[in-house]
Motif scaffolding. Sequence first.
Motif, short mmCIF file in Angstrom:
data_model
loop_
_atom_site.label_atom_id
_atom_site.label_comp_id
_atom_site.label_asym_id
_atom_site.label_seq_id
_atom_site.Cartn_x
_atom_site.Cartn_y
_atom_site.Cartn_z
N TYR A 121 2.84 -9.75 1.50
CA TYR A 121 3.39 -8.39 1.46
C TYR A 121 4.25 -8.20 2.69
O TYR A 121 3.95 -8.72 3.76
CB TYR A 121 2.21 -7.42 1.44
N PHE A 122 5.33 -7.46 2.56
CA PHE A 122 6.12 -7.12 3.75
C PHE A 122 6.49 -5.65 3.71
O PHE A 122 6.62 -5.04 2.65
CB PHE A 122 7.37 -8.01 3.88
N LEU A 123 6.65 -5.10 4.89
CA LEU A 123 7.01 -3.70 5.04
C LEU A 123 7.93 -3.58 6.24
O LEU A 123 7.63 -4.10 7.32
CB LEU A 123 5.76 -2.83 5.25
N ASN A 124 9.08 -2.94 6.02
CA ASN A 124 10.08 -2.81 7.09
C ASN A 124 10.45 -4.18 7.66
O ASN A 124 10.53 -4.37 8.89
CB ASN A 124 9.58 -1.88 8.20
N SER B 219 4.33 5.12 -3.26
CA SER B 219 4.98 4.16 -2.37
C SER B 219 3.92 3.55 -1.47
O SER B 219 2.91 4.18 -1.15
CB SER B 219 6.06 4.83 -1.53
N ASP B 220 4.17 2.32 -1.02
CA ASP B 220 3.30 1.70 -0.03
C ASP B 220 3.74 2.02 1.39
O ASP B 220 3.07 1.62 2.35
CB ASP B 220 3.25 0.19 -0.24
N HIS B 221 4.85 2.71 1.55
CA HIS B 221 5.23 3.22 2.87
C HIS B 221 4.32 4.41 3.19
O HIS B 221 4.10 5.29 2.36
CB HIS B 221 6.69 3.66 2.87
N VAL B 222 3.78 4.42 4.39
CA VAL B 222 2.83 5.46 4.78
C VAL B 222 3.57 6.78 4.99
O VAL B 222 4.47 6.88 5.84
CB VAL B 222 2.08 5.06 6.07
N ALA B 223 3.21 7.76 4.21
CA ALA B 223 3.86 9.07 4.30
C ALA B 223 3.44 9.79 5.58
O ALA B 223 2.30 9.68 6.02
CB ALA B 223 3.51 9.92 3.08
N ASP B 224 4.35 10.51 6.16
CA ASP B 224 4.07 11.37 7.31
C ASP B 224 3.69 12.74 6.76
O ASP B 224 4.54 13.51 6.33
CB ASP B 224 5.30 11.47 8.21
N ILE B 225 2.40 13.03 6.78
CA ILE B 225 1.94 14.25 6.13
C ILE B 225 2.36 15.52 6.87
O ILE B 225 2.25 16.61 6.33
CB ILE B 225 0.41 14.25 5.94
N PHE B 226 2.85 15.37 8.11
CA PHE B 226 3.31 16.54 8.84
C PHE B 226 4.80 16.79 8.63
O PHE B 226 5.27 17.92 8.81
CB PHE B 226 3.02 16.37 10.34
N ARG B 227 5.56 15.76 8.27
CA ARG B 227 7.00 15.91 8.14
C ARG B 227 7.50 15.79 6.71
O ARG B 227 8.47 16.44 6.32
CB ARG B 227 7.71 14.88 9.02
N ASP B 228 6.85 14.94 5.92
CA ASP B 228 7.29 14.74 4.54
C ASP B 228 6.87 15.93 3.67
O ASP B 228 5.89 16.61 3.97
CB ASP B 228 6.70 13.45 3.98
N PRO B 229 7.59 16.17 2.57
CA PRO B 229 7.29 17.33 1.71
C PRO B 229 6.11 17.07 0.78
O PRO B 229 6.25 17.02 -0.44
CB PRO B 229 8.60 17.51 0.93
N ILE B 230 4.93 16.87 1.39
CA ILE B 230 3.73 16.62 0.60
C ILE B 230 2.60 17.51 1.11
O ILE B 230 2.61 17.97 2.25
CB ILE B 230 3.29 15.13 0.66
N ASP B 231 1.63 17.74 0.22
CA ASP B 231 0.46 18.53 0.59
C ASP B 231 -0.71 17.65 1.00
O ASP B 231 -1.43 17.97 1.95
CB ASP B 231 0.04 19.43 -0.58
N ILE B 232 -0.91 16.57 0.25
CA ILE B 232 -2.00 15.65 0.56
C ILE B 232 -1.52 14.22 0.34
O ILE B 232 -0.57 13.96 -0.39
CB ILE B 232 -3.26 15.92 -0.30
N ALA B 233 -2.22 13.28 0.97
CA ALA B 233 -1.95 11.86 0.77
C ALA B 233 -3.27 11.15 0.55
O ALA B 233 -4.29 11.51 1.13
CB ALA B 233 -1.23 11.27 1.98
N LYS C 195 0.68 -18.75 3.36
CA LYS C 195 2.09 -18.96 3.04
C LYS C 195 2.30 -18.83 1.54
O LYS C 195 1.37 -18.99 0.75
CB LYS C 195 2.55 -20.35 3.51
N GLY C 196 3.52 -18.56 1.17
CA GLY C 196 3.86 -18.44 -0.24
C GLY C 196 5.33 -18.17 -0.42
O GLY C 196 6.02 -17.72 0.51
N ASP C 197 5.83 -18.45 -1.62
CA ASP C 197 7.25 -18.28 -1.90
C ASP C 197 7.58 -16.94 -2.56
O ASP C 197 8.75 -16.64 -2.80
CB ASP C 197 7.72 -19.41 -2.83
N LEU C 198 6.54 -16.16 -2.87
CA LEU C 198 6.75 -14.85 -3.51
C LEU C 198 6.27 -13.76 -2.57
O LEU C 198 5.08 -13.68 -2.24
CB LEU C 198 6.00 -14.78 -4.84
N LEU C 199 7.18 -12.90 -2.13
CA LEU C 199 6.85 -11.79 -1.25
C LEU C 199 7.39 -10.50 -1.86
O LEU C 199 8.38 -10.50 -2.58
CB LEU C 199 7.48 -11.97 0.14
N CYS C 200 6.74 -9.38 -1.56
CA CYS C 200 7.21 -8.11 -2.09
C CYS C 200 6.77 -6.99 -1.16
O CYS C 200 5.88 -7.16 -0.31
CB CYS C 200 6.67 -7.87 -3.50
N ASP C 201 7.39 -5.82 -1.32
CA ASP C 201 7.00 -4.65 -0.53
C ASP C 201 6.27 -3.63 -1.40
O ASP C 201 6.21 -2.45 -1.07
CB ASP C 201 8.22 -4.01 0.13
#
Length: 306
Positions: free
Chosen positions: A193-196, A128-142, A217-223
């Motif tokens: 690019y857009f996020l949240n 994911s391009d959402h930044v993981a919270d390594i202290f709260r999310d169930p992951i070991d490394i990012a 500017k552009g007509d195509l955006l994505c997350d």
Amino acid sequence: MIKIDDLELFVRSAALGSFSNAAREASLTPNQVSTAIQRLEDELEIRLFARSTRSLKLTDEGAKYLPYAVEALSMLREGHERLHGERQTLQGTLRLALPSDLGRNVLLPWITEFRQAHPKLVLKLFLSDHVADIFRDPIDIAIRYGQPDNASYVALPLASNNRRVLVASPSYIARHGRPTTLDDVMQHQCLTYFLNSKAYDRWIFPAAGVRRQITVKGDLLCDDGDIARRWAVEGHGIAYKSWLDVCNDVTAGRLKILVPDQPGEAAPLSLICPHRRQFSPAVRDLHAMLATRLETMTKLLRKYVK
């Protein structure tokens, strides 16, 4: 002669951005760490850090030397383990958070290969391009782009010299022309690019020692960074991407570098661990493998930009 302890303090000081934090981690005083770094600088005959009362930053020479220091320490640890018969079969579960585009198209084959070499290891990937919270999310490394911004976690460099680059496909250039300046880029269809719900339509470039920002500017955006790259390859617009994301496309001719005399924004890549105790043999081996291969990719950038 270079001391291993000095090398380790250099790597940790670079990761934590502070002699004080490195000293606290190693149960030393800041003056002891500063003395160790000075001793290493004298041995190498280069300046590793630019010091001030408020900040500690790697010099250009320090940034170039850092991956070699990390690799040297990794090899020494591996040699010690093998010599003393302490190396065990990698096993257990390793949970990784990866950026979308880089994870799918560059890292995934290497991580799969790593797993095949260690069949008792279970891998769980989160892309994911959402930044993981390594202290709260169930992951070991990012694996994360950008300068480490939190001294409470362990950050190991993977590609310190990586940068963003402007790219477009040959078909887009044929239809719309090749921009030769940043001002030209603003007149083109750009893939943003857009996020949240926030659009990142302001692209930053270091220009003559100052920060240049352009609004596109552009007509195509994505997350999802993978979609932006795919749109660029298909000829739908200009993308401003990490070199690691588009390296294979550029070398294969699917994308072309635009405005090559304009350096792009720095995009260092690091492996992040929440705690030092999670720097397990599996994490250490994976880091060494990825760092070696990513370094080969970043070296190719010199062929395409000035």
